[in-house]
Design a protein around this motif. Structure first.
Motif, PDB file in Angstrom:
ATOM      1  N   LEU A 136       0.790  -1.170  -0.046  1.00 59.36           N
ATOM      2  CA  LEU A 136      -0.141   0.000   0.021  1.00 59.36           C
ATOM      3  C   LEU A 136       0.773   1.255   0.015  1.00 59.36           C
ATOM      4  O   LEU A 136       0.494   2.283  -0.229  1.00 59.36           O
ATOM      5  CB  LEU A 136      -0.868  -0.043   1.166  1.00 59.36           C
ATOM      6  CG  LEU A 136      -1.914  -1.202   1.453  1.00 59.36           C
ATOM      7  CD1 LEU A 136      -2.464  -1.087   2.651  1.00 59.36           C
ATOM      8  CD2 LEU A 136      -2.784  -1.319   0.094  1.00 59.36           C
ATOM      9  N   GLY A 137       1.953   1.223   0.684  1.00 58.79           N
ATOM     10  CA  GLY A 137       2.812   2.218   0.618  1.00 58.79           C
ATOM     11  C   GLY A 137       4.077   1.767   1.532  1.00 58.79           C
ATOM     12  O   GLY A 137       4.345   0.950   1.803  1.00 58.79           O
ATOM     13  N   VAL A 138       4.734   3.091   1.993  1.00 60.13           N
ATOM     14  CA  VAL A 138       5.961   2.799   2.575  1.00 60.13           C
ATOM     15  C   VAL A 138       5.978   4.107   3.876  1.00 60.13           C
ATOM     16  O   VAL A 138       5.330   4.871   3.321  1.00 60.13           O
ATOM     17  CB  VAL A 138       7.354   2.804   1.712  1.00 60.13           C
ATOM     18  CG1 VAL A 138       7.587   1.705   0.749  1.00 60.13           C
ATOM     19  CG2 VAL A 138       7.695   4.337   1.208  1.00 60.13           C
ATOM     20  N   VAL A 139       6.695   3.772   4.710  1.00 62.86           N
ATOM     21  CA  VAL A 139       6.810   4.646   5.895  1.00 62.86           C
ATOM     22  C   VAL A 139       8.198   4.763   6.508  1.00 62.86           C
ATOM     23  O   VAL A 139       9.144   3.562   6.392  1.00 62.86           O
ATOM     24  CB  VAL A 139       5.957   4.474   7.087  1.00 62.86           C
ATOM     25  CG1 VAL A 139       4.413   4.567   6.533  1.00 62.86           C
ATOM     26  CG2 VAL A 139       6.031   3.018   7.644  1.00 62.86           C
ATOM     27  N   PRO A 140       8.819   5.669   6.921  1.00 62.41           N
ATOM     28  CA  PRO A 140      10.073   5.691   7.263  1.00 62.41           C
ATOM     29  C   PRO A 140      10.208   4.776   8.392  1.00 62.41           C
ATOM     30  O   PRO A 140       9.433   4.719   9.308  1.00 62.41           O
ATOM     31  CB  PRO A 140      10.349   7.133   7.798  1.00 62.41           C
ATOM     32  CG  PRO A 140       9.277   7.871   7.245  1.00 62.41           C
ATOM     33  CD  PRO A 140       8.059   6.957   7.116  1.00 62.41           C
ATOM     34  N   SER A 141      11.628   4.115   8.539  1.00 60.93           N
ATOM     35  CA  SER A 141      11.854   3.343   9.600  1.00 60.93           C
ATOM     36  C   SER A 141      12.762   4.127  10.535  1.00 60.93           C
ATOM     37  O   SER A 141      13.759   4.207  10.307  1.00 60.93           O
ATOM     38  CB  SER A 141      12.492   2.102   9.368  1.00 60.93           C
ATOM     39  OG  SER A 141      12.946   1.299  10.300  1.00 60.93           O
ATOM     40  N   LEU A 142      12.100   4.690  11.432  1.00 60.75           N
ATOM     41  CA  LEU A 142      12.737   5.595  12.540  1.00 60.75           C
ATOM     42  C   LEU A 142      13.224   4.785  13.591  1.00 60.75           C
ATOM     43  O   LEU A 142      12.928   4.053  13.990  1.00 60.75           O
ATOM     44  CB  LEU A 142      11.879   6.612  12.980  1.00 60.75           C
ATOM     45  CG  LEU A 142      11.273   7.312  11.980  1.00 60.75           C
ATOM     46  CD1 LEU A 142      10.143   8.414  12.673  1.00 60.75           C
ATOM     47  CD2 LEU A 142      11.971   8.175  11.062  1.00 60.75           C
ATOM     48  N   GLY A 143      14.618   5.311  13.891  1.00 60.11           N
ATOM     49  CA  GLY A 143      15.363   4.494  14.882  1.00 60.11           C
ATOM     50  C   GLY A 143      15.375   5.320  16.341  1.00 60.11           C
ATOM     51  O   GLY A 143      14.455   6.227  16.499  1.00 60.11           O
ATOM     52  N   ARG A 144      16.470   5.189  17.233  1.00 55.43           N
ATOM     53  CA  ARG A 144      16.650   5.954  18.186  1.00 55.43           C
ATOM     54  C   ARG A 144      16.842   7.425  18.124  1.00 55.43           C
ATOM     55  O   ARG A 144      16.501   8.328  18.891  1.00 55.43           O
ATOM     56  CB  ARG A 144      17.545   5.454  19.064  1.00 55.43           C
ATOM     57  CG  ARG A 144      17.172   4.117  19.718  1.00 55.43           C
ATOM     58  CD  ARG A 144      18.209   3.526  20.670  1.00 55.43           C
ATOM     59  NE  ARG A 144      17.704   2.070  21.084  1.00 55.43           N
ATOM     60  CZ  ARG A 144      18.425   1.517  22.021  1.00 55.43           C
ATOM     61  NH1 ARG A 144      19.226   1.998  22.804  1.00 55.43           N
ATOM     62  NH2 ARG A 144      17.821   0.333  22.298  1.00 55.43           N
ATOM     63  N   ALA A 145      17.620   7.944  17.052  1.00 62.53           N
ATOM     64  CA  ALA A 145      18.127   9.229  16.947  1.00 62.53           C
ATOM     65  C   ALA A 145      17.073  10.138  16.538  1.00 62.53           C
ATOM     66  O   ALA A 145      17.035  11.282  17.023  1.00 62.53           O
ATOM     67  CB  ALA A 145      19.372   9.205  15.720  1.00 62.53           C
ATOM     68  N   GLU A 146      15.897   9.578  15.692  1.00 58.99           N
ATOM     69  CA  GLU A 146      14.778  10.232  15.363  1.00 58.99           C
ATOM     70  C   GLU A 146      13.756  10.987  16.455  1.00 58.99           C
ATOM     71  O   GLU A 146      13.854  12.197  16.688  1.00 58.99           O
ATOM     72  CB  GLU A 146      13.954   9.729  14.302  1.00 58.99           C
ATOM     73  CG  GLU A 146      14.798   9.562  12.945  1.00 58.99           C
ATOM     74  CD  GLU A 146      15.716   8.438  12.974  1.00 58.99           C
ATOM     75  OE1 GLU A 146      16.452   8.461  12.005  1.00 58.99           O
ATOM     76  OE2 GLU A 146      15.624   7.472  13.757  1.00 58.99           O
ATOM     77  N   PRO A 147      13.557  10.141  17.340  1.00 59.86           N
ATOM     78  CA  PRO A 147      12.652  10.747  18.825  1.00 59.86           C
ATOM     79  C   PRO A 147      13.525  11.670  19.495  1.00 59.86           C
ATOM     80  O   PRO A 147      13.154  12.762  19.869  1.00 59.86           O
ATOM     81  CB  PRO A 147      12.330   9.303  19.435  1.00 59.86           C
ATOM     82  CG  PRO A 147      12.504   8.452  18.269  1.00 59.86           C
ATOM     83  CD  PRO A 147      13.735   8.470  17.455  1.00 59.86           C
ATOM     84  N   ALA A 148      14.808  11.638  19.594  1.00 55.99           N
ATOM     85  CA  ALA A 148      15.937  12.329  20.104  1.00 55.99           C
ATOM     86  C   ALA A 148      15.837  13.633  19.530  1.00 55.99           C
ATOM     87  O   ALA A 148      15.788  14.980  20.069  1.00 55.99           O
ATOM     88  CB  ALA A 148      17.328  12.002  20.213  1.00 55.99           C
ATOM     89  N   ALA A 149      15.916  13.731  18.414  1.00 53.58           N
ATOM     90  CA  ALA A 149      15.843  14.982  17.449  1.00 53.58           C
ATOM     91  C   ALA A 149      14.532  15.662  17.589  1.00 53.58           C
ATOM     92  O   ALA A 149      14.587  17.103  17.705  1.00 53.58           O
ATOM     93  CB  ALA A 149      16.101  14.530  16.055  1.00 53.58           C
ATOM     94  N   VAL A 150      13.265  14.928  17.728  1.00 53.03           N
ATOM     95  CA  VAL A 150      12.120  15.852  18.185  1.00 53.03           C
ATOM     96  C   VAL A 150      12.209  16.239  19.327  1.00 53.03           C
ATOM     97  O   VAL A 150      11.813  17.352  19.616  1.00 53.03           O
ATOM     98  CB  VAL A 150      11.034  14.663  17.894  1.00 53.03           C
ATOM     99  CG1 VAL A 150       9.724  15.293  18.249  1.00 53.03           C
ATOM    100  CG2 VAL A 150      10.741  14.253  16.383  1.00 53.03           C
ATOM    101  N   PHE A 151      12.675  15.502  20.318  1.00 50.31           N
ATOM    102  CA  PHE A 151      12.601  15.986  21.730  1.00 50.31           C
ATOM    103  C   PHE A 151      13.732  17.281  21.893  1.00 50.31           C
ATOM    104  O   PHE A 151      13.386  18.191  22.459  1.00 50.31           O
ATOM    105  CB  PHE A 151      13.239  14.888  22.478  1.00 50.31           C
ATOM    106  CG  PHE A 151      13.361  15.277  24.072  1.00 50.31           C
ATOM    107  CD1 PHE A 151      12.279  15.107  24.820  1.00 50.31           C
ATOM    108  CD2 PHE A 151      14.564  15.529  24.613  1.00 50.31           C
ATOM    109  CE1 PHE A 151      12.186  15.378  26.230  1.00 50.31           C
ATOM    110  CE2 PHE A 151      14.662  15.684  26.069  1.00 50.31           C
ATOM    111  CZ  PHE A 151      13.353  15.913  26.652  1.00 50.31           C
ATOM    112  N   ASP A 152      14.777  17.183  20.986  1.00 52.09           N
ATOM    113  CA  ASP A 152      15.646  18.395  21.198  1.00 52.09           C
ATOM    114  C   ASP A 152      15.048  19.583  20.421  1.00 52.09           C
ATOM    115  O   ASP A 152      15.441  20.640  20.685  1.00 52.09           O
ATOM    116  CB  ASP A 152      17.025  18.000  20.187  1.00 52.09           C
ATOM    117  CG  ASP A 152      17.821  16.845  21.146  1.00 52.09           C
ATOM    118  OD1 ASP A 152      17.557  16.827  22.380  1.00 52.09           O
ATOM    119  OD2 ASP A 152      18.765  16.368  20.782  1.00 52.09           O
ATOM    120  N   ALA A 153      14.050  19.564  19.431  1.00 53.15           N
ATOM    121  CA  ALA A 153      13.430  20.373  18.659  1.00 53.15           C
ATOM    122  C   ALA A 153      12.606  21.130  19.448  1.00 53.15           C
ATOM    123  O   ALA A 153      12.201  22.448  19.405  1.00 53.15           O
ATOM    124  CB  ALA A 153      13.075  19.940  17.365  1.00 53.15           C
TER     125      ALA A 153
END
Length: 115
Positions: free
Chosen positions: A34-51
């Motif tokens: 049906l589609g694809v989604v990003p496979s986020l790891g540990r760095a991405e939630p940390a980047a959201v938290f930092d922003a």
């Protein structure tokens, strides 16, 4: 189905992350992709938290009802109810009526959370 509903990227810190590994989303009955989604790891939630500390101060001065209107989540979900229900049906084999009810419930949560 409205293909604009599918954003195969993740928004983080004011930019769209699209240089990632991908997970395929498939129809559980037919295995059709049906589609694809990003496979986020540990760095991405940390980047959201930092922003968040940069984004929050000006945002908290905006009244709740205005924030909800600016985000437009509720309106966009309601507008796309049929397409979103179809995706839920395809991905999870839900009866269409259950999928529509789930979309409606999610829309009300988004309106409340946006405020």
């Amino acid at each position: 189905m409205d293909v604009d509903l599918s954003k195969e990227r993740a928004p983080i810190g004011g930019r769209w992350l699209d240089d990632n590994d991908w997970l395929q989303v498939d129809n559980s009955a037919t295995s059709e992709i049906l589609g694809v989604v990003p496979s986020l790891g540990r760095a991405e939630p940390a980047a959201v938290f930092d922003a968040a500390p940069t984004a929050f101060p000006p945002w908290r001065r905006v009244p709740a009802a205005e924030r909800a209107a600016l985000l437009r989540w509720f309106a966009l979900i309601v507008e796309a109810t049929a397409d979103l229900a179809r995706l839920l049906t395809l991905e999870h084999c839900k009866p269409r009526v259950d999928a529509r009810n789930e979309v409606a419930c999610g829309a009300t949560f988004m309106r409340w959370l946006a405020g």
